[in-house]
Design a protein around this motif. Structure first.
Motif, PDB file in Angstrom:
ATOM      1  N   UNK A  80       0.831  -1.209   0.000  1.00  0.00           N
ATOM      2  CA  UNK A  80       0.000   0.000   0.000  1.00  0.00           C
ATOM      3  C   UNK A  80       0.864   1.257   0.000  1.00  0.00           C
ATOM      4  N   UNK A  81       0.561   2.148  -0.905  1.00  0.00           N
ATOM      5  CA  UNK A  81       1.244   3.442  -0.953  1.00  0.00           C
ATOM      6  C   UNK A  81       0.216   4.527  -0.662  1.00  0.00           C
ATOM      7  N   UNK A  82       0.537   5.435   0.260  1.00  0.00           N
ATOM      8  CA  UNK A  82      -0.467   6.419   0.677  1.00  0.00           C
ATOM      9  C   UNK A  82      -0.753   7.525  -0.341  1.00  0.00           C
ATOM     10  N   UNK A  83      -0.483   7.265  -1.608  1.00  0.00           N
ATOM     11  CA  UNK A  83      -0.779   8.277  -2.640  1.00  0.00           C
ATOM     12  C   UNK A  83      -2.286   8.402  -2.853  1.00  0.00           C
ATOM     13  N   UNK A  84      -2.957   7.247  -2.804  1.00  0.00           N
ATOM     14  CA  UNK A  84      -4.406   7.264  -3.002  1.00  0.00           C
ATOM     15  C   UNK A  84      -5.097   7.115  -1.653  1.00  0.00           C
ATOM     16  N   UNK A  85      -6.376   7.511  -1.628  1.00  0.00           N
ATOM     17  CA  UNK A  85      -7.158   7.323  -0.409  1.00  0.00           C
ATOM     18  C   UNK A  85      -7.259   5.832  -0.131  1.00  0.00           C
ATOM     19  N   UNK A  86      -7.248   5.458   1.141  1.00  0.00           N
ATOM     20  CA  UNK A  86      -7.327   4.040   1.472  1.00  0.00           C
ATOM     21  C   UNK A  86      -8.618   3.423   0.938  1.00  0.00           C
ATOM     22  N   UNK A  87      -9.726   4.172   1.065  1.00  0.00           N
ATOM     23  CA  UNK A  87     -11.018   3.628   0.613  1.00  0.00           C
ATOM     24  C   UNK A  87     -11.015   3.356  -0.894  1.00  0.00           C
ATOM     25  N   UNK A  88     -10.329   4.223  -1.636  1.00  0.00           N
ATOM     26  CA  UNK A  88     -10.278   4.019  -3.092  1.00  0.00           C
ATOM     27  C   UNK A  88      -9.587   2.688  -3.391  1.00  0.00           C
ATOM     28  N   UNK A  89      -8.473   2.471  -2.690  1.00  0.00           N
ATOM     29  CA  UNK A  89      -7.691   1.232  -2.865  1.00  0.00           C
ATOM     30  C   UNK A  89      -8.540   0.029  -2.455  1.00  0.00           C
ATOM     31  N   UNK A  90      -9.234   0.178  -1.328  1.00  0.00           N
ATOM     32  CA  UNK A  90     -10.075  -0.899  -0.806  1.00  0.00           C
ATOM     33  C   UNK A  90     -11.201  -1.250  -1.789  1.00  0.00           C
ATOM     34  N   UNK A  91     -11.862  -0.236  -2.304  1.00  0.00           N
ATOM     35  CA  UNK A  91     -12.980  -0.471  -3.233  1.00  0.00           C
ATOM     36  C   UNK A  91     -12.490  -1.007  -4.583  1.00  0.00           C
ATOM     37  N   UNK A  92     -11.276  -0.663  -4.909  1.00  0.00           N
ATOM     38  CA  UNK A  92     -10.692  -1.198  -6.145  1.00  0.00           C
ATOM     39  C   UNK A  92     -10.517  -2.714  -6.003  1.00  0.00           C
ATOM     40  N   UNK A  93      -9.997  -3.115  -4.868  1.00  0.00           N
ATOM     41  CA  UNK A  93      -9.811  -4.550  -4.600  1.00  0.00           C
ATOM     42  C   UNK A  93     -11.179  -5.241  -4.564  1.00  0.00           C
ATOM     43  N   UNK A  94     -12.152  -4.604  -3.897  1.00  0.00           N
ATOM     44  CA  UNK A  94     -13.492  -5.192  -3.796  1.00  0.00           C
ATOM     45  C   UNK A  94     -14.132  -5.322  -5.181  1.00  0.00           C
ATOM     46  N   UNK A  95     -13.983  -4.274  -5.994  1.00  0.00           N
ATOM     47  CA  UNK A  95     -14.571  -4.300  -7.340  1.00  0.00           C
ATOM     48  C   UNK A  95     -13.967  -5.432  -8.165  1.00  0.00           C
ATOM     49  N   UNK A  96     -12.645  -5.534  -8.131  1.00  0.00           N
ATOM     50  CA  UNK A  96     -11.980  -6.574  -8.926  1.00  0.00           C
ATOM     51  C   UNK A  96     -12.415  -7.968  -8.488  1.00  0.00           C
ATOM     52  N   UNK A  97     -12.520  -8.147  -7.179  1.00  0.00           N
ATOM     53  CA  UNK A  97     -12.932  -9.460  -6.679  1.00  0.00           C
ATOM     54  C   UNK A  97     -14.378  -9.766  -7.073  1.00  0.00           C
ATOM     55  N   UNK A  98     -15.242  -8.762  -6.954  1.00  0.00           N
ATOM     56  CA  UNK A  98     -16.651  -8.970  -7.347  1.00  0.00           C
ATOM     57  C   UNK A  98     -16.748  -9.344  -8.827  1.00  0.00           C
ATOM     58  N   UNK A  99     -15.990  -8.642  -9.647  1.00  0.00           N
ATOM     59  CA  UNK A  99     -16.040  -8.930 -11.087  1.00  0.00           C
ATOM     60  C   UNK A  99     -15.570 -10.353 -11.365  1.00  0.00           C
ATOM     61  N   UNK A 100     -14.518 -10.769 -10.642  1.00  0.00           N
ATOM     62  CA  UNK A 100     -14.023 -12.136 -10.816  1.00  0.00           C
ATOM     63  C   UNK A 100     -15.105 -13.133 -10.413  1.00  0.00           C
ATOM     64  N   UNK A 101     -15.735 -12.850  -9.289  1.00  0.00           N
ATOM     65  CA  UNK A 101     -16.768 -13.769  -8.793  1.00  0.00           C
ATOM     66  C   UNK A 101     -17.952 -13.833  -9.760  1.00  0.00           C
ATOM     67  N   UNK A 102     -18.329 -12.654 -10.283  1.00  0.00           N
ATOM     68  CA  UNK A 102     -19.468 -12.631 -11.208  1.00  0.00           C
ATOM     69  C   UNK A 102     -19.114 -13.440 -12.455  1.00  0.00           C
ATOM     70  N   UNK A 103     -17.880 -13.255 -12.916  1.00  0.00           N
ATOM     71  CA  UNK A 103     -17.467 -13.983 -14.116  1.00  0.00           C
ATOM     72  C   UNK A 103     -17.458 -15.481 -13.877  1.00  0.00           C
ATOM     73  N   UNK A 104     -17.177 -15.864 -12.652  1.00  0.00           N
ATOM     74  CA  UNK A 104     -17.151 -17.297 -12.342  1.00  0.00           C
ATOM     75  C   UNK A 104     -18.545 -17.817 -11.988  1.00  0.00           C
ATOM     76  N   UNK A 105     -19.531 -17.000 -12.290  1.00  0.00           N
ATOM     77  CA  UNK A 105     -20.919 -17.359 -11.959  1.00  0.00           C
ATOM     78  C   UNK A 105     -21.095 -17.719 -10.496  1.00  0.00           C
ATOM     79  N   UNK A 106     -20.463 -16.920  -9.683  1.00  0.00           N
ATOM     80  CA  UNK A 106     -20.549 -17.140  -8.249  1.00  0.00           C
ATOM     81  C   UNK A 106     -21.973 -16.870  -7.757  1.00  0.00           C
TER      82      UNK A 106
END
Lengths: 185, 146
Positions: free
Chosen positions: A62-88
């Motif tokens: 983690x680099x404090x250049x971006x807001x922590x929440x932005x980084x957190x939601x980026x990770x959440x978004x990517x994981x959700x997209x992966x799950x959706x693609x896997x027909x989770x």
């Protein structure tokens, strides 16, 4: 009280208490983001735990250049997209939804019709959101439910602010069409 | 029938993203057209209707469950392939290195195992060449002097 970035930097140095504090602050928001983004997946809590596990594993980067929440939601978004693609996503019956969804705390006191009607509305909204293309769905969800600014959404989606605006306008236009009947009721 | 560009302008107006001049123009258009007024209203209502999608409450054991999972992950220890999981370039480099090494080692040992080295090969080939040449010369003598 320490801000998110200070806590994240402490967590980066191995302070588990700081990580716990960060999680306490954001897990409800992430859970609801996951829930809405995955069309009310029964596994929303598992996915949220996985989001925080990923954050925990990669907090060292983690680099404090971006807001922590932005980084957190980026990770959440990517994981959700992966799950959706896997027909989770699992389709739940109305009974299962009312049983599992915590947004119906007064379900017992509600009449059967009200409960049915609320679930109908929810299903219609999930269906409308689910039909949106990925980026429009992310942009609309983050803007509507998380109250994120265009800049923050642009960081999550790794695109320009102009592109975010376009995703939101187009997403809204499609939602107007799909939720037209709901608006008239 | 409202065209998509105008619909987009209406969304921009609702989001508060129009500049003063353009905002006034779109507002004027909305006031003049009942169809646009209806679209404007249903746009606002649809957006507000999204509020009906209430959130959920996390379970009380969320944090403790998380730390149990995190501890489990930690206790897994180091697994060789995890190291390469998100580092495809490194994994690719290692793969190329291993293939090249295997090729080199295989060639080196097949030479060693066959009992002679490259210089011996050359010597044998020279001897063979000489032998063939000599034999050819002597065998041609039967045809008389050149």
């Amino acid at each position: 009280m320490l801000n998110d970035i200070e806590l994240a930097l402490k967590a980066k140095n191995g302070d588990e208490g700081a990580f716990s504090e960060l999680m306490q602050r954001h897990y409800k928001g992430i859970l609801n983001f996951v829930y809405r983004f995955t069309n009310g997946s029964a596994n929303s809590e598992d996915i949220t735990q996985e989001v925080f596990l990923r954050v925990y594993k990669s907090i060292g980067r983690y680099e404090p250049e971006a807001k922590f929440t932005t980084w957190l939601y980026k990770i959440a978004t990517n994981l959700c997209l992966t799950k959706i693609k896997k027909n989770y996503k699992k389709d739940l019956s109305l009974d299962e939804i009312s049983e599992k969804a915590g947004d119906l705390p007064d379900a017992k006191s509600e009449s059967g019709y009200d409960l049915y009607y609320r679930n109908e509305i929810k299903e219609t909204i999930f269906a409308a959101l689910g039909k949106l293309p990925e980026k429009e769905r992310v942009a609309v969800t983050l803007s509507k439910y998380e109250g994120m600014s265009y800049n923050q959404i642009a960081e999550v989606l790794e695109c320009t602010v102009g592109a975010v605006k376009t995703h939101i306008y187009r997403g809204r236009m499609k939602l107007v069409e799909d939720l037209k009947d709901l608006a008239q009721e | 029938m409202i065209d998509d560009k105008l619909k987009e302008k209406v969304q921009m107006l609702i989001c508060g993203d129009l500049e003063a001049g353009e905002k006034a123009q779109v507002e004027l258009l909305i006031n003049e057209s009942s169809e646009l007024q209806s679209y404007y209203k249903s746009s606002k209502l649809s957006w507000d209707n999204l509020d009906n999608l209430a959130g959920i409450e996390p379970s009380k054991s969320f944090v403790t469950d998380f730390w149990k999972k995190a501890d489990k992950e930690k206790n897994k220890g180091f697994r060789f392939f995890d190291f390469f999981k998100f580092n495809w370039k490194l994994a690719g480099s290692f793969a190329v290195f291993f293939v090249a090494s295997a090729f080199f080692i295989n060639n080196y040992f097949s030479d060693v195992n066959s009992g002679f080295t490259f210089s011996e090969d050359v010597e044998i080939l020279n001897q063979l060449d000489n032998a063939i040449t000599l034999n050819s010369d002597s065998s041609l003598e039967v045809y008389g002097p050149w």
